[in-house]
Design a protein around this motif. Structure first.
Motif, PDB file in Angstrom:
ATOM      1  N   MET A 178       0.837  -1.175   0.000  1.00 37.99           N
ATOM      2  CA  MET A 178       0.000   0.000   0.000  1.00 37.99           C
ATOM      3  C   MET A 178       0.888   1.246   0.000  1.00 37.99           C
ATOM      4  SD  MET A 178      -3.272   0.544   2.508  1.00 37.99           S
ATOM      5  CE  MET A 178      -3.526  -1.200   2.585  1.00 37.99           C
ATOM      6  N   ASP A 179       0.717   2.069  -1.010  1.00 31.39           N
ATOM      7  CA  ASP A 179       1.538   3.279  -1.123  1.00 31.39           C
ATOM      8  C   ASP A 179       1.112   4.323  -0.096  1.00 31.39           C
ATOM      9  OD1 ASP A 179       2.950   2.269  -3.285  1.00 31.39           O
ATOM     10  OD2 ASP A 179       1.529   3.076  -4.745  1.00 31.39           O
ATOM     11  N   PRO A 180       2.083   4.879   0.646  1.00 32.06           N
ATOM     12  CA  PRO A 180       1.752   5.907   1.621  1.00 32.06           C
ATOM     13  C   PRO A 180       1.333   7.209   0.945  1.00 32.06           C
ATOM     14  CG  PRO A 180       4.063   5.215   1.821  1.00 32.06           C
ATOM     15  CD  PRO A 180       3.484   4.517   0.651  1.00 32.06           C
ATOM     16  N   ILE A 181       0.557   7.990   1.673  1.00 37.48           N
ATOM     17  CA  ILE A 181       0.155   9.316   1.224  1.00 37.48           C
ATOM     18  C   ILE A 181       0.998  10.330   1.987  1.00 37.48           C
ATOM     19  CG2 ILE A 181      -1.713  10.996   1.069  1.00 37.48           C
ATOM     20  CD1 ILE A 181      -3.675   8.581   1.290  1.00 37.48           C
ATOM     21  N   PHE A 182       1.790  11.114   1.269  1.00 32.78           N
ATOM     22  CA  PHE A 182       2.594  12.160   1.897  1.00 32.78           C
ATOM     23  C   PHE A 182       1.817  13.461   1.807  1.00 32.78           C
ATOM     24  CE2 PHE A 182       6.457  15.117   1.534  1.00 32.78           C
ATOM     25  CZ  PHE A 182       6.565  15.242   2.913  1.00 32.78           C
ATOM     26  N   VAL A 183       1.525  14.040   2.935  1.00 29.57           N
ATOM     27  CA  VAL A 183       0.732  15.266   2.997  1.00 29.57           C
ATOM     28  C   VAL A 183       1.668  16.460   3.124  1.00 29.57           C
ATOM     29  CG1 VAL A 183      -1.013  16.548   4.294  1.00 29.57           C
ATOM     30  CG2 VAL A 183      -1.245  14.064   3.989  1.00 29.57           C
ATOM     31  N   THR A 184       1.715  17.244   2.054  1.00 27.67           N
ATOM     32  CA  THR A 184       2.492  18.482   2.039  1.00 27.67           C
ATOM     33  C   THR A 184       1.960  19.378   0.927  1.00 27.67           C
ATOM     34  OG1 THR A 184       4.705  19.476   1.895  1.00 27.67           O
ATOM     35  CG2 THR A 184       4.291  17.559   0.503  1.00 27.67           C
ATOM     36  N   SER A 185       2.068  20.663   1.141  1.00 26.02           N
ATOM     37  CA  SER A 185       1.710  21.604   0.075  1.00 26.02           C
ATOM     38  C   SER A 185       2.961  22.120  -0.624  1.00 26.02           C
ATOM     39  CB  SER A 185       0.904  22.773   0.655  1.00 26.02           C
ATOM     40  OG  SER A 185       1.660  23.427   1.650  1.00 26.02           O
ATOM     41  N   ASN A 186       4.127  21.595  -0.223  1.00 25.00           N
ATOM     42  CA  ASN A 186       5.407  22.041  -0.758  1.00 25.00           C
ATOM     43  C   ASN A 186       5.919  21.018  -1.784  1.00 25.00           C
ATOM     44  OD1 ASN A 186       8.171  22.575  -1.170  1.00 25.00           O
ATOM     45  ND2 ASN A 186       8.402  23.442   0.875  1.00 25.00           N
ATOM     46  N   PRO A 187       5.837  21.331  -3.094  1.00 24.94           N
ATOM     47  CA  PRO A 187       6.289  20.370  -4.108  1.00 24.94           C
ATOM     48  C   PRO A 187       7.790  20.083  -4.021  1.00 24.94           C
ATOM     49  CG  PRO A 187       5.722  22.482  -5.124  1.00 24.94           C
ATOM     50  CD  PRO A 187       5.321  22.572  -3.686  1.00 24.94           C
ATOM     51  N   ASP A 188       8.587  21.043  -3.565  1.00 23.70           N
ATOM     52  CA  ASP A 188      10.028  20.802  -3.405  1.00 23.70           C
ATOM     53  C   ASP A 188      10.275  19.755  -2.322  1.00 23.70           C
ATOM     54  OD1 ASP A 188      10.850  22.716  -5.346  1.00 23.70           O
ATOM     55  OD2 ASP A 188      10.586  24.312  -3.867  1.00 23.70           O
ATOM     56  N   LYS A 189       9.528  19.847  -1.241  1.00 23.56           N
ATOM     57  CA  LYS A 189       9.671  18.885  -0.147  1.00 23.56           C
ATOM     58  C   LYS A 189       9.250  17.492  -0.616  1.00 23.56           C
ATOM     59  CE  LYS A 189       8.887  20.490   3.923  1.00 23.56           C
ATOM     60  NZ  LYS A 189       8.224  20.975   5.157  1.00 23.56           N
ATOM     61  N   ARG A 190       8.148  17.423  -1.384  1.00 25.47           N
ATOM     62  CA  ARG A 190       7.686  16.124  -1.897  1.00 25.47           C
ATOM     63  C   ARG A 190       8.760  15.488  -2.780  1.00 25.47           C
ATOM     64  NH1 ARG A 190       6.117  14.825  -6.478  1.00 25.47           N
ATOM     65  NH2 ARG A 190       5.428  16.883  -7.140  1.00 25.47           N
ATOM     66  N   ARG A 191       9.335  16.273  -3.705  1.00 27.18           N
ATOM     67  CA  ARG A 191      10.397  15.747  -4.582  1.00 27.18           C
ATOM     68  C   ARG A 191      11.606  15.302  -3.759  1.00 27.18           C
ATOM     69  NH1 ARG A 191       8.462  19.732  -7.968  1.00 27.18           N
ATOM     70  NH2 ARG A 191       9.925  21.308  -7.209  1.00 27.18           N
ATOM     71  N   GLU A 192      11.972  16.078  -2.756  1.00 26.43           N
ATOM     72  CA  GLU A 192      13.111  15.718  -1.916  1.00 26.43           C
ATOM     73  C   GLU A 192      12.860  14.395  -1.200  1.00 26.43           C
ATOM     74  OE1 GLU A 192      15.274  17.473   2.039  1.00 26.43           O
ATOM     75  OE2 GLU A 192      14.900  18.902   0.423  1.00 26.43           O
ATOM     76  N   VAL A 193      11.667  14.216  -0.655  1.00 27.09           N
ATOM     77  CA  VAL A 193      11.341  12.983   0.061  1.00 27.09           C
ATOM     78  C   VAL A 193      11.302  11.796  -0.903  1.00 27.09           C
ATOM     79  CG1 VAL A 193       9.535  11.804   1.388  1.00 27.09           C
ATOM     80  CG2 VAL A 193      10.212  14.151   1.974  1.00 27.09           C
ATOM     81  N   GLU A 194      10.757  11.981  -2.103  1.00 29.20           N
ATOM     82  CA  GLU A 194      10.767  10.902  -3.091  1.00 29.20           C
ATOM     83  C   GLU A 194      12.204  10.524  -3.459  1.00 29.20           C
ATOM     84  OE1 GLU A 194       6.476  11.501  -5.334  1.00 29.20           O
ATOM     85  OE2 GLU A 194       8.230  12.505  -6.173  1.00 29.20           O
ATOM     86  N   ASP A 195      13.087  11.501  -3.585  1.00 35.69           N
ATOM     87  CA  ASP A 195      14.507  11.220  -3.858  1.00 35.69           C
ATOM     88  C   ASP A 195      15.127  10.435  -2.711  1.00 35.69           C
ATOM     89  OD1 ASP A 195      14.383  12.526  -6.285  1.00 35.69           O
ATOM     90  OD2 ASP A 195      15.418  14.331  -5.586  1.00 35.69           O
ATOM     91  N   ILE A 196      14.838  10.851  -1.497  1.00 35.19           N
ATOM     92  CA  ILE A 196      15.394  10.183  -0.310  1.00 35.19           C
ATOM     93  C   ILE A 196      14.942   8.731  -0.245  1.00 35.19           C
ATOM     94  CG2 ILE A 196      15.272  10.097   2.221  1.00 35.19           C
ATOM     95  CD1 ILE A 196      15.148  13.243   2.088  1.00 35.19           C
ATOM     96  N   LEU A 197      13.638   8.510  -0.447  1.00 38.62           N
ATOM     97  CA  LEU A 197      13.078   7.160  -0.326  1.00 38.62           C
ATOM     98  C   LEU A 197      13.249   6.324  -1.589  1.00 38.62           C
ATOM     99  CD1 LEU A 197       9.775   7.909   1.614  1.00 38.62           C
ATOM    100  CD2 LEU A 197      11.913   6.960   2.515  1.00 38.62           C
ATOM    101  N   GLY A 198      13.550   6.989  -2.717  1.00 39.72           N
ATOM    102  CA  GLY A 198      13.704   6.265  -3.970  1.00 39.72           C
ATOM    103  C   GLY A 198      12.398   5.709  -4.488  1.00 39.72           C
TER     104      GLY A 198
END
Length: 184
Positions: A1-21
């Motif tokens: 089940m894919d987690p839902i990341f709640v943020t309004s900051n697209p830079d933060k979302r991209r950074e977290v996706e990079d971190i988690l791969g």
């Protein structure tokens, strides 16, 4: 089940996706954010509010709270970093810190994962460092141009993608990612 990341900051979302791969489901509902010095308390409250705002989905709901702590200010701006940035920006924060000799700082991120029916688990990442005397670098966001992690001469904003290797956010999200992976 894919987690839902709640943020309004697209830079933060991209950074977290990079971190988690991995790609994350993303949402930005209106989330109540309490005012508290404790990052974990803020993150827990945000996670509960986000889960409620999303209608209690079956997926894990992930939020984070992060900030910079100036040693000379006894914990501030801390969990209030966002509000300091909105009010005075990094230049204003530097101006308020200009009379202080102690420029040590701590970058903190707390990730909160809300699991349906199981409560909320938090993961904390910290990086020691210091505050630069002037903003440097074009990358990153928020207070990245003024934070120099221990062992480096570059600010987070000057590091580019290298920042993701061992930032406060990387430490917290990698720990959360390992926990989620063990849960299947």
């Amino acid at each position: 089940m894919d987690p839902i990341f709640v943020t309004s900051n697209p830079d933060k979302r991209r950074e977290v996706e990079d971190i988690l791969g991995m790609k994350l489901l993303s949402a930005s509902p209106e989330v109540h954010e309490i005012q508290h010095l404790d990052f974990a308390e803020v993150a827990r409250a945000k996670a509960a509010s986000a889960r409620d705002a999303l209608g209690d989905p079956p997926e894990p709901v992930i939020v984070e709270d992060s900030g910079i702590v100036f040693r000379a200010w006894n914990g501030l701006p801390g969990a209030f970093s966002r509000w300091f940035l909105e009010a005075v920006g990094v230049e204003g924060m530097l101006g308020m810190l200009s009379g202080e000799r102690d420029r040590r700082a701590l970058a903190v991120c707390v990730v909160a994962v809300s699991m349906r029916g199981e409560g909320i688990k938090t993961f904390r990442g910290e990086v020691q460092g210091e505050v630069a005397t002037a903003p440097r670098g074009a990358g990153g966001f928020g207070w990245d141009p003024i934070f120099v992690p221990e062992g480096s001469s570059l600010t987070y904003a000057e590091m580019g993608e290298v920042k993701h290797e061992d930032s406060h956010r990387a430490r917290a999200f990698r720990e959360a990612g390992r926990w989620l992976a063990r849960r299947g």
